[in-house]
Design a protein around this motif. Structure first.
Motif, mmCIF file in Angstrom:
data_model
loop_
_atom_site.group_PDB
_atom_site.id
_atom_site.type_symbol
_atom_site.label_atom_id
_atom_site.label_comp_id
_atom_site.label_asym_id
_atom_site.label_seq_id
_atom_site.Cartn_x
_atom_site.Cartn_y
_atom_site.Cartn_z
ATOM 1 N N UNK A 191 0.735 -1.386 -0.065
ATOM 2 C CA UNK A 191 -0.027 0.006 -0.120
ATOM 3 C C UNK A 191 0.644 1.336 -0.191
ATOM 4 N N UNK A 192 2.179 1.221 -0.312
ATOM 5 C CA UNK A 192 2.893 2.225 -0.485
ATOM 6 C C UNK A 192 3.010 3.141 -1.710
ATOM 7 N N UNK A 193 2.768 4.535 -1.578
ATOM 8 C CA UNK A 193 3.023 5.262 -2.700
ATOM 9 C C UNK A 193 3.680 6.396 -2.435
ATOM 10 N N UNK A 194 4.295 7.004 -3.613
ATOM 11 C CA UNK A 194 5.221 7.878 -3.217
ATOM 12 C C UNK A 194 4.398 9.084 -2.448
ATOM 13 N N UNK A 195 4.865 9.581 -1.604
ATOM 14 C CA UNK A 195 4.245 10.588 -0.614
ATOM 15 C C UNK A 195 4.034 11.809 -1.287
ATOM 16 N N UNK A 196 5.363 12.090 -2.107
ATOM 17 C CA UNK A 196 5.267 13.493 -3.069
ATOM 18 C C UNK A 196 6.007 12.812 -4.359
ATOM 19 N N UNK A 197 4.972 12.779 -5.466
ATOM 20 C CA UNK A 197 5.421 12.334 -6.581
ATOM 21 C C UNK A 197 6.342 13.141 -7.194
ATOM 22 N N UNK A 198 7.463 12.547 -7.674
ATOM 23 C CA UNK A 198 8.422 13.303 -8.523
ATOM 24 C C UNK A 198 8.113 13.672 -9.825
ATOM 25 N N UNK A 199 8.091 14.809 -10.249
ATOM 26 C CA UNK A 199 7.795 15.207 -11.760
ATOM 27 C C UNK A 199 9.105 15.273 -12.275
ATOM 28 N N UNK A 200 9.106 14.422 -13.503
ATOM 29 C CA UNK A 200 10.409 14.536 -14.385
ATOM 30 C C UNK A 200 10.478 15.734 -14.937
ATOM 31 N N UNK A 201 11.777 16.244 -15.271
ATOM 32 C CA UNK A 201 12.408 17.364 -15.985
ATOM 33 C C UNK A 201 12.740 17.254 -17.264
ATOM 34 N N UNK A 261 12.922 -0.794 -14.409
ATOM 35 C CA UNK A 261 11.433 -1.260 -14.262
ATOM 36 C C UNK A 261 10.672 -0.404 -13.001
ATOM 37 N N UNK A 262 9.659 -0.205 -13.734
ATOM 38 C CA UNK A 262 8.736 0.524 -12.706
ATOM 39 C C UNK A 262 7.482 -0.296 -12.285
ATOM 40 N N UNK A 263 7.476 -1.389 -11.547
ATOM 41 C CA UNK A 263 6.561 -2.314 -11.290
ATOM 42 C C UNK A 263 5.160 -2.142 -10.722
ATOM 43 N N UNK A 264 5.355 -1.002 -9.762
ATOM 44 C CA UNK A 264 4.054 -0.615 -9.066
ATOM 45 C C UNK A 264 3.689 1.023 -9.256
ATOM 46 N N UNK A 265 4.154 1.353 -10.354
ATOM 47 C CA UNK A 265 3.680 2.912 -10.625
ATOM 48 C C UNK A 265 2.403 2.766 -10.961
ATOM 49 N N UNK A 266 1.531 3.499 -10.566
ATOM 50 C CA UNK A 266 0.039 3.734 -10.956
ATOM 51 C C UNK A 266 -0.124 4.374 -12.178
ATOM 52 N N UNK A 267 1.040 5.152 -12.694
ATOM 53 C CA UNK A 267 0.890 5.924 -13.806
ATOM 54 C C UNK A 267 0.981 5.268 -14.799
ATOM 55 N N UNK A 268 1.478 3.912 -14.855
ATOM 56 C CA UNK A 268 1.785 2.994 -15.956
ATOM 57 C C UNK A 268 0.499 2.547 -16.617
ATOM 58 N N UNK A 269 0.482 2.552 -18.062
ATOM 59 C CA UNK A 269 -0.772 2.442 -18.657
ATOM 60 C C UNK A 269 -1.018 0.972 -18.561
ATOM 61 N N UNK A 270 -2.166 0.231 -18.130
ATOM 62 C CA UNK A 270 -2.206 -1.160 -17.913
ATOM 63 C C UNK A 270 -1.764 -1.817 -16.622
ATOM 64 N N UNK A 271 -1.818 -3.200 -16.553
ATOM 65 C CA UNK A 271 -1.178 -3.613 -15.428
ATOM 66 C C UNK A 271 0.107 -4.342 -15.558
ATOM 67 N N UNK A 319 -4.568 -2.161 -6.310
ATOM 68 C CA UNK A 319 -5.510 -1.211 -6.804
ATOM 69 C C UNK A 319 -6.773 -1.481 -6.159
ATOM 70 N N UNK A 320 -7.749 -0.821 -6.543
ATOM 71 C CA UNK A 320 -9.134 -0.926 -6.024
ATOM 72 C C UNK A 320 -9.851 -2.541 -6.410
ATOM 73 N N UNK A 321 -9.320 -3.239 -7.542
ATOM 74 C CA UNK A 321 -9.820 -4.402 -7.809
ATOM 75 C C UNK A 321 -8.745 -5.355 -7.935
ATOM 76 N N UNK A 322 -7.426 -5.171 -7.492
ATOM 77 C CA UNK A 322 -6.221 -6.071 -7.919
ATOM 78 C C UNK A 322 -5.331 -6.274 -6.733
ATOM 79 N N UNK A 323 -4.961 -7.322 -6.442
ATOM 80 C CA UNK A 323 -4.062 -7.548 -5.369
ATOM 81 C C UNK A 323 -2.649 -7.342 -5.959
#
Length: 404
Positions: A181-191, A291-301, A366-370
């Motif tokens: 359940x860990x998310x980046x507390x302060x999302x880093x914006x790429x430059x 690799x960005x395995x648990x980044x919610x900004x990825x399109x799809x699973x 996510x809301x519907x996936x472990x």
């Protein structure tokens, strides 16, 4: 008499700066042979060499021997910048921190104080014509991460009892912490790269940087890359060496962030590229994977795995960061999964199941996936066409579920 004259001819004749070799400076006591006393700083990179009693230079990185400062400087600079034409060796190579051409000047002041600034006459043995270039100071490396050992595979984010494969390192800034359940507390914006400017030690090394396409700078990708689905399923360091395979790069993850390089990743990749190119005469590219395995900004699973390569900054701006380049890859679907890969997967689950930062696969990603659903979905596209191993993979998924 003629013999004595020949032996002392370098003292008796009027020499220009190019007529003075390392052997002359060693013979007359201006330099002393020693390990690690020679150095080059070029486009943010450091090279260290040994000065030998015969006036040759041994590059510590590879053990290669060079007959002159220019030969060594040209070789090293071309590794960083293949377009480099000359090395400007005496103006670039330093002995105990001082440029070699300053020792030339000291020799001339002592031995030929009244000599007029004559034309270039006695060319130094083994030297090329040198063109002046901007001075490159060691200070330009301030804020840089230290050169690391080249890695064959990622150090798998371990902080407890985890054994390390030989020569593996973990780049600083690895994304650790309790993953459930860990998310980046302060999302880093790429430059964008163009906004970075000159290297700044005060800048956060974990700043994410957008990659640049080769087409955007009117260049072609200098090599082709093909990655098999089995490789994306599992990289194991021991398997690489046991199979006698060649090292072509390294990878690590940004578990909850985008698969983009940080400033630290860019510097590390430049170091790795240099080390791999320095191991032989031919060009050998070194690829980085993130690799960005648990980044919610990825399109799809599916987890995003992004390869990148670093282009040196322009030569007229040696203190800039390297340019992270997007690499196009051809993905090859394997027809089967080898038994040793399945065995390694099982061993990894057993090895890491007691880790304090273990992913809680039964918890919700996510809301519907472990997290386990996320893992299955991500690996689905990398599963071989032959489905006979599907039941074994299911056993591994069961082990993951139980371990968490």
């Amino acid at each position: 008499g003629s013999g004595a004259k020949a032996a002392g001819s370098t003292r008796g004749a009027v020499l220009t700066r190019r007529g003075i070799t390392l052997r002359v400076l060693l013979r007359d006591g201006f330099l002393e042979p020693a390990h690690g006393v020679l150095s080059i700083y070029y486009l943010g990179k450091k090279f260290v060499g040994d000065l030998r009693a015969d006036g040759t230079i041994t590059w510590q990185e590879t053990g290669q021997v060079f007959n002159s400062p220019s030969a060594w400087a040209t070789h090293c600079k071309r590794l960083v910048n293949p377009a480099k034409k000359s090395g400007c060796g005496w103006a670039s190579v330093r002995y105990k921190g001082q440029k070699l051409d300053q020792y030339k000047a000291a020799w001339l002041r002592k031995n030929q104080p009244n000599a007029p600034p004559a034309e270039e006459s006695l060319a130094s043995e083994g030297e090329e014509e040198e063109m002046p270039e901007e001075e490159e100071e060691e200070a330009s490396r301030e804020g840089r991460a230290p050169v690391q050992e080249l890695v064959a595979a990622k150090k798998l984010e371990e902080r407890s009892k985890k054994q390390q494969c030989k020569n593996l390192v973990e780049p600083a800034g690895m994304d650790h912490g309790q993953p459930a359940k860990r998310l980046e507390s302060k999302p880093r914006v790429p430059v964008r790269y163009c906004t970075l400017g000159t290297r700044d030690s005060a800048r956060n090394p974990q700043t994410l940087v957008e990659v640049t396409s080769f087409a955007a700078i009117n260049k072609f990708q200098p090599f082709n890359v093909a990655i098999s689905s089995n490789v994306l399923l599992l990289l194991i360091c021991q398997s690489l060496f046991l199979r006698g395979l060649s090292l072509v790069g390294w990878y690590h993850s940004h578990p909850f962030g985008p698969a983009l390089p940080t400033l630290h990743d860019i510097d590390a990749q430049m170091d790795y590229q240099l080390k791999l190119q320095g191991s032989g005469n031919g060009f050998q590219p070194c690829l980085a994977l993130i690799c960005g395995p648990y980044y919610h900004g990825n399109s799809g699973v599916e987890s995003k795995i992004a390869p990148f390569w670093v282009m040196p900054p322009p030569e007229q701006r040696p203190n800039d960061y390297g340019i992270p380049m997007e690499v196009e890859v051809a993905y090859i679907q394997d027809g089967f999964l080898t038994n040793d890969v399945l065995q390694e997967m099982t061993l990894l689950v057993e090895f890491y199941k007691g880790a304090p930062d273990l992913v809680k696969f039964q918890e919700m990603w996510s809301q519907d996936q472990t997290y386990l659903d996320k893992l299955k979905g991500s690996l689905a596209s990398r599963t071989p066409k032959d489905q006979s191993f599907a039941h074994i993979l299911e056993q591994i998924y069961s082990l993951l579920k139980l371990s968490s």
